[in-house]
Design an enzyme around this catalytic site. Structure first.
Site, PDB file in Angstrom:
ATOM      1  CG  HIS A  19       1.137   0.716  11.158  1.00  0.00           C
ATOM      2  ND1 HIS A  19       0.049   0.939  11.981  1.00  0.00           N
ATOM      3  CD2 HIS A  19       1.930   1.803  11.285  1.00  0.00           C
ATOM      4  CE1 HIS A  19       0.186   2.123  12.570  1.00  0.00           C
ATOM      5  NE2 HIS A  19       1.324   2.654  12.172  1.00  0.00           N
ATOM      6  CG  HIS A  42       6.375   3.124  10.629  1.00  0.00           C
ATOM      7  ND1 HIS A  42       5.908   4.212   9.923  1.00  0.00           N
ATOM      8  CD2 HIS A  42       5.535   2.978  11.691  1.00  0.00           C
ATOM      9  CE1 HIS A  42       4.844   4.719  10.531  1.00  0.00           C
ATOM     10  NE2 HIS A  42       4.593   3.981  11.611  1.00  0.00           N
ATOM     11  CB  CYS A  80      -9.691  -2.745   7.441  1.00  0.00           C
ATOM     12  SG  CYS A  80      -9.213  -3.717   8.885  1.00  0.00           S
ATOM     13  CG  HIS A 129      -4.762  -2.548  10.589  1.00  0.00           C
ATOM     14  ND1 HIS A 129      -5.874  -3.080   9.937  1.00  0.00           N
ATOM     15  CD2 HIS A 129      -3.737  -3.387  10.309  1.00  0.00           C
ATOM     16  CE1 HIS A 129      -5.525  -4.191   9.291  1.00  0.00           C
ATOM     17  NE2 HIS A 129      -4.222  -4.400   9.499  1.00  0.00           N
ATOM     18  CG  ASP A 168       3.925   6.430   5.893  1.00  0.00           C
ATOM     19  OD1 ASP A 168       3.783   5.804   6.948  1.00  0.00           O
ATOM     20  OD2 ASP A 168       3.503   7.607   5.734  1.00  0.00           O
ATOM     21  CG  ASN A 221       5.103   4.756  16.232  1.00  0.00           C
ATOM     22  OD1 ASN A 221       6.179   4.738  16.814  1.00  0.00           O
ATOM     23  ND2 ASN A 221       4.915   5.449  15.118  1.00  0.00           N
TER      24      ASN A 221
END
Ligand code: AMP
Ligand code: ZN
Length: 119
Positions: free
Chosen positions: A106, A108, A10, A104, A33, A93
């Site tokens: 996400h 990948h 955030c 949060h 990343d 994950n």
């Protein structure tokens, strides 16, 4: 809640923590990343705070459809090689058993020539 003040992603959405952006629109942010597994490794997140994939329901179908269908274009843009010789991995994950570290949601996207450090 739309944003969680204690959530690192955030804070990235709000610009309080810097990121190397790959894509941004009204509802989705993609950024590199900081600890890449491979030559290409970026994350896509909804701007709204959703803790994980476990919180998704039918109301998120449009948002998540838009997020997922951005991946092929962004993957090529960031240096993944074309399918089928190239391609990429998509990983979400979820929870402790899923080895989720940042709470949060996400997605990948990892790609580029192997070997990779991980995955
Ligand atoms: P996960 O284990 O799926 O929760 O992965 C969290 C990912 O977020 C890891 O791959 C981290 O390297 C990445 N990450 C953590 N902090 C940041 C940051 N400030 N900017 C970019 N990526 C980050
Ligand atoms: Zn968040």
């Amino acid at each position: 809640m739309t944003h969680d003040p204690n959530c690192i992603f955030c804070k990235i959405v709000q610009g309080a923590i810097p990121s190397r952006k790959v894509h941004e629109d009204d509802e989705i942010l993609a950024f590199h990343d900081i600890n890449p597994w491979g030559p290409v490794h970026f994350l896509l997140i909804p701007k709204v705070h959703i803790a994980s994939m476990a919180q998704l329901d039918e109301g998120h179908a449009g948002l998540m459809g838009r997020l997922m269908t951005l991946i092929p274009r962004l993957a090529l843009q960031e240096g993944c090689r074309p399918y089928p010789q190239g391609g990429f991995r998509v990983v979400v994950n979820t929870g402790d058993d899923g080895l989720q570290e940042v709470q949060h949601l996400h997605v990948h996207v990892i790609g580029g020539p192997r070997p990779w450090k991980k995955g």
